[in-house]
Scaffold this motif. Structure first.
Motif, short mmCIF file in Angstrom:
data_model
loop_
_atom_site.label_atom_id
_atom_site.label_comp_id
_atom_site.label_asym_id
_atom_site.label_seq_id
_atom_site.Cartn_x
_atom_site.Cartn_y
_atom_site.Cartn_z
N PHE A 147 57.21 77.39 -126.86
CA PHE A 147 57.24 76.98 -125.44
C PHE A 147 55.86 77.05 -124.79
N LEU A 148 54.80 77.11 -125.60
CA LEU A 148 53.48 77.34 -125.00
C LEU A 148 53.04 76.15 -124.13
N GLU A 150 49.71 74.11 -122.71
CA GLU A 150 48.28 73.93 -122.96
C GLU A 150 47.54 74.59 -121.81
N TYR A 251 56.84 74.66 -110.65
CA TYR A 251 57.22 73.30 -111.05
C TYR A 251 57.79 72.49 -109.89
N GLY A 253 55.43 71.42 -107.79
CA GLY A 253 54.14 70.86 -107.36
C GLY A 253 54.25 69.35 -107.32
N PHE A 258 54.02 64.33 -113.89
CA PHE A 258 53.71 64.98 -115.17
C PHE A 258 53.24 63.99 -116.22
N GLY A 259 52.42 64.53 -117.14
CA GLY A 259 51.95 63.76 -118.29
C GLY A 259 51.78 64.71 -119.45
N CYS A 262 53.70 66.44 -124.24
CA CYS A 262 55.05 66.97 -124.44
C CYS A 262 56.10 66.40 -123.49
N PHE A 324 45.34 65.67 -118.24
CA PHE A 324 46.68 65.59 -117.64
C PHE A 324 46.98 66.80 -116.78
N LYS A 325 46.16 67.85 -116.93
CA LYS A 325 46.27 69.03 -116.07
C LYS A 325 45.00 69.85 -116.26
N ARG A 415 47.18 65.47 -106.03
CA ARG A 415 47.86 66.69 -106.50
C ARG A 415 48.26 67.59 -105.33
C1 UDX Z 1 54.95 71.76 -121.31
C2 UDX Z 1 55.91 72.94 -121.15
O1 UDX Z 1 55.56 73.66 -119.95
C3 UDX Z 1 55.84 73.86 -122.34
O2 UDX Z 1 56.79 74.91 -122.22
C4 UDX Z 1 56.11 73.05 -123.59
O3 UDX Z 1 55.97 73.87 -124.74
C5 UDX Z 1 55.19 71.85 -123.70
O4 UDX Z 1 55.26 71.07 -122.50
P1 UDX Z 1 52.31 71.41 -121.06
O5 UDX Z 1 52.52 70.00 -121.50
O6 UDX Z 1 51.17 72.17 -121.64
O7 UDX Z 1 53.64 72.29 -121.35
O8 UDX Z 1 52.11 71.37 -119.49
P2 UDX Z 1 52.74 71.93 -118.16
O9 UDX Z 1 51.87 73.00 -117.63
O10 UDX Z 1 54.18 72.23 -118.27
O11 UDX Z 1 52.54 70.65 -117.23
C6 UDX Z 1 53.08 69.38 -117.61
C7 UDX Z 1 52.71 68.32 -116.60
O12 UDX Z 1 53.45 68.53 -115.41
C8 UDX Z 1 51.25 68.27 -116.19
O13 UDX Z 1 50.83 66.92 -116.11
C9 UDX Z 1 51.24 68.92 -114.84
O14 UDX Z 1 50.18 68.46 -114.03
C10 UDX Z 1 52.58 68.48 -114.29
N1 UDX Z 1 53.13 69.37 -113.26
C11 UDX Z 1 53.41 70.67 -113.55
C12 UDX Z 1 53.40 68.87 -112.00
O15 UDX Z 1 53.15 67.69 -111.72
N2 UDX Z 1 53.91 69.71 -111.06
C13 UDX Z 1 54.20 71.00 -111.30
O16 UDX Z 1 54.67 71.69 -110.40
C14 UDX Z 1 53.93 71.51 -112.60
#
Ligand code: UDX
Length: 436
Positions: A147-148, A150, A251, A253, A258-259, A262, A324-325, A415
């Motif tokens: 579940f990590l 990045e 989550y 935000g 999201f991008g 994953c 992407f973040k 954002r």
């Molecule tokens: C995600 C899951 O969190 C993780 O548990 C899984 O193993 C892999 O996919 P990750 O892709 O690293 O992890 O990114 P995460 O921090 O979850 O953010 C995903 C995307 O959502 C990003 O583009 C981020 O900017 C966006 N996001 C996140 C939002 O737009 N709003 C939020 O409130 C949180």
């Protein structure tokens, strides 16, 4: 414990280094010679905080090594499978060819008593399909999803908020669960719950978790659409919702959505698998989640066009962010870069900057302009668009400083990470997403 980690991308490289850091003897295996050479030299082939240090520590201790030769995994008690499962070309399902190839290459090296622990995100039913050939070698397949996040990968691997292990209903399955309990002993001692399930549930946990997170983000972005139409402010709405402990602020935000490698592909693969199982209707909402998410990118572009009086052709636009973040150089399905590409498509003179992802962005989109330094991107810009909430833009960029560099004080906050009042007070025309 001796272990191998097969596949050394974002997931596997971190897992290998983290396992060595807690005292295990680890070999990381990958087919990519360049990646293996970098890792063996103590250099992470991608940006991930703390990973370089962890790699060097592991290599120096002699407990961590990397190889392209699968035979090196032969004396490991546990083989973690951490290869990628991208979206298939021309469809929504997961492409399992790397999983299948890794298992095929591993099979000749498996011995009775070995445990193969799948960590890759796979459609439910994959473990059951693979279990037979692994059992023939006397080894046992379990599923141990990862579940990590990045940017937090080292932290999430060493101190996970839970560990899930799916096992077959056999004595060998029970023994495998015990072996993994031993492998993760420090995390369990630190309080991480260790949940033992059947194989299908373990596979589903990962898909369901990502589907839930994506849904939560798209929920607040759907509220942003309503806020836009009604004059409300989605960030205040999210704060008020978040105080309800049943909902929580994380989550929620809002912004361009999201991008990454994953969430987008995982929700599509999850829906595709549900269709195959004849239960497509149950997750039909994921199509909406995807649709809402993609609409936010259109909305961000429209905001920039409107903010510049209806025409961006020939206008210089500073795009702050490409990853992407934050804390990542990953541009896979990056909404930030997508917005930049679309503005360029409308004829804008786009200059993208990002503290980590510029080499990846430039390789993928050579048609865009790039600036290594934030202030060079800001210089003479007619508009500024914040699309990745790095501290460099969110906390360390004052409206006065930026105002002295740009040609026009127009900022679009993709954002919702800036203090709108402070920017307006400094004479900027500020445009958030779903904010008044
Ligand atoms: C995600 C899951 O969190 C993780 O548990 C899984 O193993 C892999 O996919 P990750 O892709 O690293 O992890 O990114 P995460 O921090 O979850 O953010 C995903 C995307 O959502 C990003 O583009 C981020 O900017 C966006 N996001 C996140 C939002 O737009 N709003 C939020 O409130 C949180």
């Amino acid at each position: 414990m001796r272990m191998s980690v097969i596949g050394c991308g974002y997931l596997g490289a971190v897992h290998a280094a983290a396992m060595a850091s807690i005292g295990h003897d680890v070999v990381g295996i990958d087919v990519d010679e360049q990646k293996v050479a970098a890792l063996a030299g103590g250099i992470a082939p991608f940006f991930e905080p703390q990973l370089d240090e962890l790699l060097r520590e592991g290599l120096d201790s002699g407990r961590l090594r990397f190889s392209t030769d699968m035979a090196e995994s032969a004396d490991a008690a546990v083989h973690f499978l951490a290869v990628g499962t991208p979206q298939v070309a021309g469809g929504h399902a997961a492409d399992l060819r790397f999983v299948d190839a890794a298992i095929e290459a591993l099979l000749p090296h498996l011995r009775p008593g070995h445990v193969v622990a799948g960590k890759s995100t796979v459609p439910v039913g994959t473990a059951a399909r693979l279990a037979g050939s692994i059992a023939e070698s006397g080894a046992v397949l379990v599923w141990n999803p990862e579940f990590l996040r990045e940017g937090w990968a080292v932290h999430d691997t060493i101190t996970p908020d839970r560990l899930v292990v799916g096992i077959p209903p056999t004595d060998a399955g029970d023994a495998a669960a015990e072996l993994l309990r031993e492998a993760y002993a420090p995390a369990i001692a630190a309080g991480a719950p260790f949940l033992v399930t059947d194989l299908a549930t373990a596979e589903l946990v990962k898909g369901a978790a990502n589907a839930f997170l994506a849904t939560k983000i798209s929920f607040i972005n759907a509220m942003a659409e309503i806020a836009e139409a009604s004059g409300a402010d989605v960030t205040l709405l999210a704060d008020a919702l978040g105080h309800d402990t049943r909902i929580g602020r994380r989550y929620l935000g809002s912004g361009i959505g999201f991008g990454g490698g994953c969430l987008p592909k995982d929700i599509r693969a999850f829906a595709a698998r549900a269709e195959e199982l004849g239960r497509g209707e149950a997750v039909g909402f994921l199509r909406e989640v995807d649709g809402i998410n993609l609409r936010r990118r259109d909305r961000a572009v429209q905001l920039v066009v409107d903010a510049l009086g209806g025409l961006v052709f020939g206008k210089r636009i500073a795009v702050l962010g490409a990853a992407f973040k934050p804390f990542s150089d990953d541009i896979r399905d990056s909404p930030a870069l997508d917005v930049a590409v679309r503005l360029r498509g409308l004829g804008a003179d786009v200059v993208v900057t990002d503290p980590a992802a510029l080499p990846n962005a430039a390789a993928a989109h050579p048609q865009l302009g790039y600036a290594v330094e934030r202030d060079d991107a800001l210089r003479d810009a007619d508009a500024v668009v914040v699309v990745t909430e790095w501290d460099l833009y969110r906390r360390e960029m004052s409206p006065e400083h930026a105002g002295a560099l740009v040609a026009g004080r127009v900022i679009v906050d993709g954002r919702n990470c800036l203090d709108a009042d402070a920017w307006r007070a400094a004479g900027w025309s500020y445009h958030g997403m779903g904010r008044r």
